[in-house]
Design an enzyme around this catalytic site. Structure first.
Site, short mmCIF file in Angstrom:
data_model
loop_
_atom_site.label_atom_id
_atom_site.label_comp_id
_atom_site.label_asym_id
_atom_site.label_seq_id
_atom_site.Cartn_x
_atom_site.Cartn_y
_atom_site.Cartn_z
N SER A 8 -9.80 1.37 2.70
CA SER A 8 -8.97 2.20 1.87
C SER A 8 -7.88 1.42 1.12
O SER A 8 -7.30 1.93 0.16
CB SER A 8 -8.29 3.27 2.73
OG SER A 8 -7.44 2.69 3.68
N LYS B 138 0.84 -1.21 0.00
CA LYS B 138 0.00 0.00 0.00
C LYS B 138 0.87 1.25 0.00
O LYS B 138 1.86 1.31 0.75
CB LYS B 138 -0.89 -0.04 1.25
CG LYS B 138 -1.95 1.05 1.32
CD LYS B 138 -2.80 0.87 2.59
CE LYS B 138 -4.00 1.80 2.63
NZ LYS B 138 -4.86 1.58 3.83
N SER C 108 -10.01 -1.12 6.82
CA SER C 108 -9.43 -0.93 5.48
C SER C 108 -8.67 -2.12 4.91
O SER C 108 -8.31 -2.10 3.74
CB SER C 108 -8.49 0.26 5.48
OG SER C 108 -9.24 1.43 5.31
#
Ligand code: GLN
Length: 489
Positions: free
Chosen positions: A156, A81, A180
């Site tokens: 996310s 990420k 997330s």
């Protein structure tokens, strides 16, 4: 494609194939890099694809394997990420604010991945500063769900979930502040784990809400997930909130089966707003566990669990407003240089570089922390947080684990909730509590509604990720949901 090389294999299968010399990490990396580059046109799962450095890492891993080195994930491609710092490589946090930010050092997790010989193939797309549940708040465009490109992948960590689902890479790293990792895992049909708060270092991870943030793995099965958690877990002296708790062998429970697992279901959570198909798949999963020897308890109660949503949406924005104060266009980040004074530079820079959701959170957080409102909002939220913690503690004295659906619905249409923050926030109903109380929780595929995957969430006792991985391993050995894959995108 080389004979014997299937990019979509699990990490464990790739490792076996490296050892038998069917192909090398370099071969695999080249194939993966080509595939994710093509897929990115449709999925937009990556903000950057880090070819050069990754190729070098793959070549080093190839040599290490040739010289007989073992290591379960040596040479395995992984996506990270874009919230975790990578030395010398752009780390944007999904924001225009950090569009040119090149960290000078690696986050601890990235360092550990590199030390274990994993090959970081790229940085994945995310909601700006990890705020969101749909990946539509990225300054780099939305991610698309590989099961249906018109749907969101969740957020996310949507890019990390989407690329594992699309068989671009077998493993990825996300972060989870309120869901997330687990929510996009559920919406994309892969596994995602939020470890216990403190289990994995947050050093070098762009902070959102520091008392809630945790880094964790995505994979397609429990075996790969245990291997990845083994690499990233453990105390880090650079993160004062990282735990001294010893790191167990995360596969030590893989033979436990279903017998006697005490599963609690907090019925108060399932009363409204859950789609029928989600509920049905959830009940099927429960039946699967029960028919094979687990003991289901529907009487456990966490009366305040519904307060988790308002509590989270006060605490997370409050901490975010403090954490994001550093991005002022002077010390850090995007800068509008032509203001008359420092204040003008700061407000113009923040005005231009932060997106709407980040601004909304900063305003809520600043308000909740301001003199006169602090007691009524922030302090009250902290007190309710303690009550929820106590209720979980009591419930987990009676049962080993708490099961819920991971999300109330399957993946929704892009653009359908973006103008309705409250509806967007409701996605997190089932995932937020584990962050509020710091407990480990994972999501694993348990069914479909049409073409769209559904996730089963398991919440465990503190530092007992091993239990959850054992239950999941048992479940995955009698079901095939985790093996379903979307058509190639
Ligand atoms: N969806 C939640 C939010 O918007 C959780 C995000 C996260 O876990 N990073 O805050």
């Amino acid at each position: 494609m080389m004979a014997g090389l299937d990019i979509g294999s699990s990490a464990a299968q790739h490792a076996t194939n490296f050892r038998s010399n069917t192909y090398t990490p370099t071969d695999l990396f080249k194939a993966v890099s080509a595939k994710i580059t093509i897929q990115n046109k449709n999925l937009n799962a990556f903000i950057s694809i880090t070819d050069e450095e990754a190729l070098k890492a793959a070549e080093v891993a190839t040599q290490r394997i040739k010289s007989g080195e073992n290591g379960s994930l040596l040479g395995i491609p992984i996506a990270v990420k874009d919230l975790l710092s990578t030395a010398g490589q752009r780390t944007t946090a999904g924001s225009k604010m950090l569009e040119n930010f090149i960290p000078v050092q690696d986050s601890t997790v990235v360092q550990k991945l590199k030390d274990s010989g994993l090959v970081i193939v790229g940085k994945t797309n995310l909601d700006e500063f990890a705020m969101g549940s749909s990946n539509e708040y990225s300054a780099y465009g939305p991610v698309h769900n590989p099961w249906d490109l018109s749907k969101v992948p969740g957020g996310s960590s949507g890019g990390s979930a989407a690329t594992v689902a699309a068989r671009g890479v077998p493993l990825s790293i996300g972060t989870d502040t309120g869901g997330s990792i687990r929510q996009p895992a559920a919406l994309c049909g892969v596994m995602g784990l939020k470890p216990t708060y403190g289990r994995v270092s947050r050093f070098g991870v762009v902070a959102f809400a520091s008392s809630l943030d945790q880094v964790g793995p995505f994979s397609r099965d429990a075996n790969d997930m245990a291997d990845l958690l083994q690499v990233i877990a453990g105390h880090d002296e650079k993160d004062s909130t990282s735990s001294l708790e010893p790191v167990p062998d995360f596969k030590s429970t893989f033979n436990r089966g279903f017998d006697g697992i005490k599963i609690g279901i907090p019925s108060e959570l399932l009363q409204e707003g859950v789609e029928d198909d989600v509920l049905e798949s959830f009940e099927h999963a429960i039946d699967e566990f029960e028919s094979r020897g687990a003991i289901i308890n529907r009487d456990i109660s966490i009366p305040s669990i519904k307060a988790a949503l308002p509590v989270y949406y006060l605490i997370a924005p409050s901490e975010a407003s403090a954490n994001l104060a550093r991005y002022d266009g002077v010390k850090y980040g995007f800068s509008v240089l032509d203001g008359k004074n420092a204040e003008e530079v700061m407000s113009a820079s923040r005005g231009m570089a932060f997106g709407p959701e980040v601004k909304r959170r900063i305003m809520i957080g600043t308000y909740a922390l301001s003199a006169g409102y602090y007691d009524a909002y922030y302090l009250k939220a902290q007190k309710v947080r303690t009550v929820i913690q106590e209720e979980f503690h009591t419930a987990l004295n009676e049962v080993d684990t708490i099961f819920t659906p991971t999300t109330p619905t399957t993946a929704f249409e892009l653009d359908s909730k973006i103008n309705n923050p409250i509806e967007m926030y409701l996605n997190d109903l089932f995932t937020l509590p584990a962050n509020i109380v710091g407990l480990p929780a994972l999501s694993t595929p348990c069914g479909f509604s049409g073409d769209l995957p559904i996730g089963l969430q398991m919440i465990g006792k503190a530092f007992r990720e091993t239990d959850l991985l054992g239950y999941t391993h048992a479940y995955q050995s009698v079901t095939d949901w985790h093996k379903s894959e979307p058509t190639d995108r």
